[in-house]
Design an enzyme around this catalytic site. Structure first.
Site, PDB file in Angstrom:
ATOM      1  N   HIS A   3      -7.435  -4.094   9.984  1.00 22.32           N
ATOM      2  CA  HIS A   3      -7.092  -3.938   8.561  1.00 22.32           C
ATOM      3  C   HIS A   3      -5.818  -4.693   8.200  1.00 22.32           C
ATOM      4  O   HIS A   3      -4.918  -4.857   9.025  1.00 22.32           O
ATOM      5  CB  HIS A   3      -7.000  -2.462   8.139  1.00 22.32           C
ATOM      6  CG  HIS A   3      -5.823  -1.704   8.662  1.00 22.32           C
ATOM      7  ND1 HIS A   3      -5.910  -0.415   9.130  1.00 22.32           N
ATOM      8  CD2 HIS A   3      -4.507  -2.035   8.780  1.00 22.32           C
ATOM      9  CE1 HIS A   3      -4.712   0.012   9.496  1.00 22.32           C
ATOM     10  NE2 HIS A   3      -3.846  -0.962   9.297  1.00 22.32           N
TER      11      HIS A   3
ATOM     12  N   ASP B 158       0.850  -1.199   0.000  1.00 25.26           N
ATOM     13  CA  ASP B 158       0.000   0.000   0.000  1.00 25.26           C
ATOM     14  C   ASP B 158       0.879   1.240   0.000  1.00 25.26           C
ATOM     15  O   ASP B 158       2.088   1.153   0.231  1.00 25.26           O
ATOM     16  CB  ASP B 158      -0.957   0.007   1.206  1.00 25.26           C
ATOM     17  CG  ASP B 158      -0.262  -0.343   2.523  1.00 25.26           C
ATOM     18  OD1 ASP B 158       0.977  -0.210   2.608  1.00 25.26           O
ATOM     19  OD2 ASP B 158      -0.959  -0.743   3.457  1.00 25.26           O
TER      20      ASP B 158
ATOM     21  N   ASP C  51      -7.678  -2.009  14.078  1.00 28.31           N
ATOM     22  CA  ASP C  51      -9.068  -2.185  13.620  1.00 28.31           C
ATOM     23  C   ASP C  51      -9.218  -3.419  12.714  1.00 28.31           C
ATOM     24  O   ASP C  51     -10.269  -3.625  12.113  1.00 28.31           O
ATOM     25  CB  ASP C  51      -9.562  -0.931  12.884  1.00 28.31           C
ATOM     26  CG  ASP C  51      -8.790  -0.644  11.600  1.00 28.31           C
ATOM     27  OD1 ASP C  51      -7.850  -1.410  11.255  1.00 28.31           O
ATOM     28  OD2 ASP C  51      -9.107   0.352  10.914  1.00 28.31           O
TER      29      ASP C  51
ATOM     30  N   GLU D 109      -9.622  -1.194   5.169  1.00 28.99           N
ATOM     31  CA  GLU D 109     -10.275  -0.873   6.437  1.00 28.99           C
ATOM     32  C   GLU D 109     -11.557  -1.693   6.599  1.00 28.99           C
ATOM     33  O   GLU D 109     -12.048  -2.284   5.628  1.00 28.99           O
ATOM     34  CB  GLU D 109     -10.601   0.633   6.462  1.00 28.99           C
ATOM     35  CG  GLU D 109      -9.375   1.539   6.353  1.00 28.99           C
ATOM     36  CD  GLU D 109      -8.510   1.573   7.622  1.00 28.99           C
ATOM     37  OE1 GLU D 109      -8.544   0.613   8.422  1.00 28.99           O
ATOM     38  OE2 GLU D 109      -7.779   2.563   7.799  1.00 28.99           O
TER      39      GLU D 109
HETATM   40  P1  PGA Z   1       1.971  -1.183  12.680  1.00 30.97           P
HETATM   41  O1  PGA Z   1       0.811  -1.151  11.601  1.00 30.97           O
HETATM   42  O2  PGA Z   1       2.896  -2.254  12.244  1.00 30.97           O
HETATM   43  O3  PGA Z   1       2.606   0.156  12.614  1.00 30.97           O
HETATM   44  O4  PGA Z   1       1.340  -1.474  13.995  1.00 30.97           O
HETATM   45  C1  PGA Z   1       0.329  -2.338  11.086  1.00 30.97           C
HETATM   46  C2  PGA Z   1      -0.731  -2.051  10.045  1.00 30.97           C
HETATM   47  O5  PGA Z   1      -1.375  -0.999  10.141  1.00 30.97           O
HETATM   48  O6  PGA Z   1      -0.923  -2.873   9.153  1.00 30.97           O
END
Ligand code: PGA
Length: 260
Positions: A138, A67, A136, A143
């Site tokens: 994702h 992404d 959340d 999302e």
């Molecule tokens: P993080 O994010 O590794 O910074 O906790 C993970 C994600 O949002 O996929």
């Protein structure tokens, strides 16, 4: 799905990096889906160390982005292609031009999404896709509510994600609201999914993804449908899993021939 609960985040990184090392050892041009965020950083450090110590040659990999933010300037340090260059590519001697990414600077962004999908297919698909998970649920920037069959497209970040990612920016207002992300259907096309997480803040998301109902409300739950998904977590991130005892038992009794 194989779920491994390891004592520390360090061991999560070690095992995740060993999966990628093994894939690249058998195919130096392996297509590796690379994620950003804090979680993969320790894994990237292990990969860089393995490359530098001559354990594996990672300079031939074909990295594909999961992404990318929209609306940041090309030289913004938090643009994910710049983050990946700093934290992985430079360390394993892969030039930035080798990074396959959606063109977030295109005037026609819908076409850029289509072209990225096409590129993945033309290049034979992704061998190992590394994934983190958001609080959340994702994966990528898909999302809650994302179609389980979605393809690469523009998404609006959840307010939780904007808040979570604000630590990388000077203020909440600077976090982009929009991104391009591989869709859940795109992610599901990778041959091996490797989801890693550490820390108690991820415990609920991991439990929902691994053991909750298959639901767009927890995009990570789509991994339950994948024929080759490996989930590696530390004690904190695994704490809410109902079947912890079984996962530990299976890991302790894993036949040596089986591999990950
Ligand atoms: P993080 O994010 O590794 O910074 O906790 C993970 C994600 O949002 O996929």
């Amino acid at each position: 799905m194989e779920v491994l609960i390891l004592p520390t985040a360090e061991e999560v990184a070690e095992l995740a990096s060993s999966v990628i090392v093994e894939a690249v050892s058998s195919n130096p041009r392996a297509a590796i889906g690379v994620a950003t965020g804090s979680t993969p950083l320790a894994t990237y450090k292990k990969l860089i160390a393995a490359h530098r110590q001559g354990e594996v040659q990672l300079d031939g990999i074909r990295p594909f982005m999961l992404d990318e933010y929209l609306d940041l300037s090309p030289d913004h340090p938090e643009l994910y292609r710049n983050v990946l260059k700093r934290n992985l590519l430079d360390g394993v001697d892969v030039v930035s031009a080798e990074l396959r990414c959606p063109d977030v600077f295109a005037t026609d962004l819908l076409d850029a999404c289509r072209r990225y999908e096409q590129l993945i297919v033309e290049q034979g698909g992704i061998d190992v896709q590394l994934l983190g998970i958001g609080s959340d649920g994702h994966v990528g920037f898909n999302e809650p509510g994302s179609s389980l069959g979605s393809r690469t497209r523009i998404k609006t970040l959840h307010t939780d994600t904007i808040r979570d990612n604000a630590r990388f920016f000077d203020s909440l207002d600077e976090v982009p609201r929009h991104v391009i992300t591989q869709g859940l259907g795109t992610i599901m096309d990778a041959r091996h999914l490797l989801l890693i997480a550490h820390g108690a803040t991820k415990a609920d998301a991991i439990a929902a993804a691994v053991e909750g109902p298959l639901s767009a409300s927890c995009p990570g739950s789509v991994l339950q449908l994948h024929p080759h998904a490996t989930v590696i977590v530390d004690e904190g991130a695994g704490a809410a899993l109902a079947q912890q005892e079984y996962y530990r038992h299976a890991w302790a009794n894993k036949p040596e021939w089986q591999g990950l």
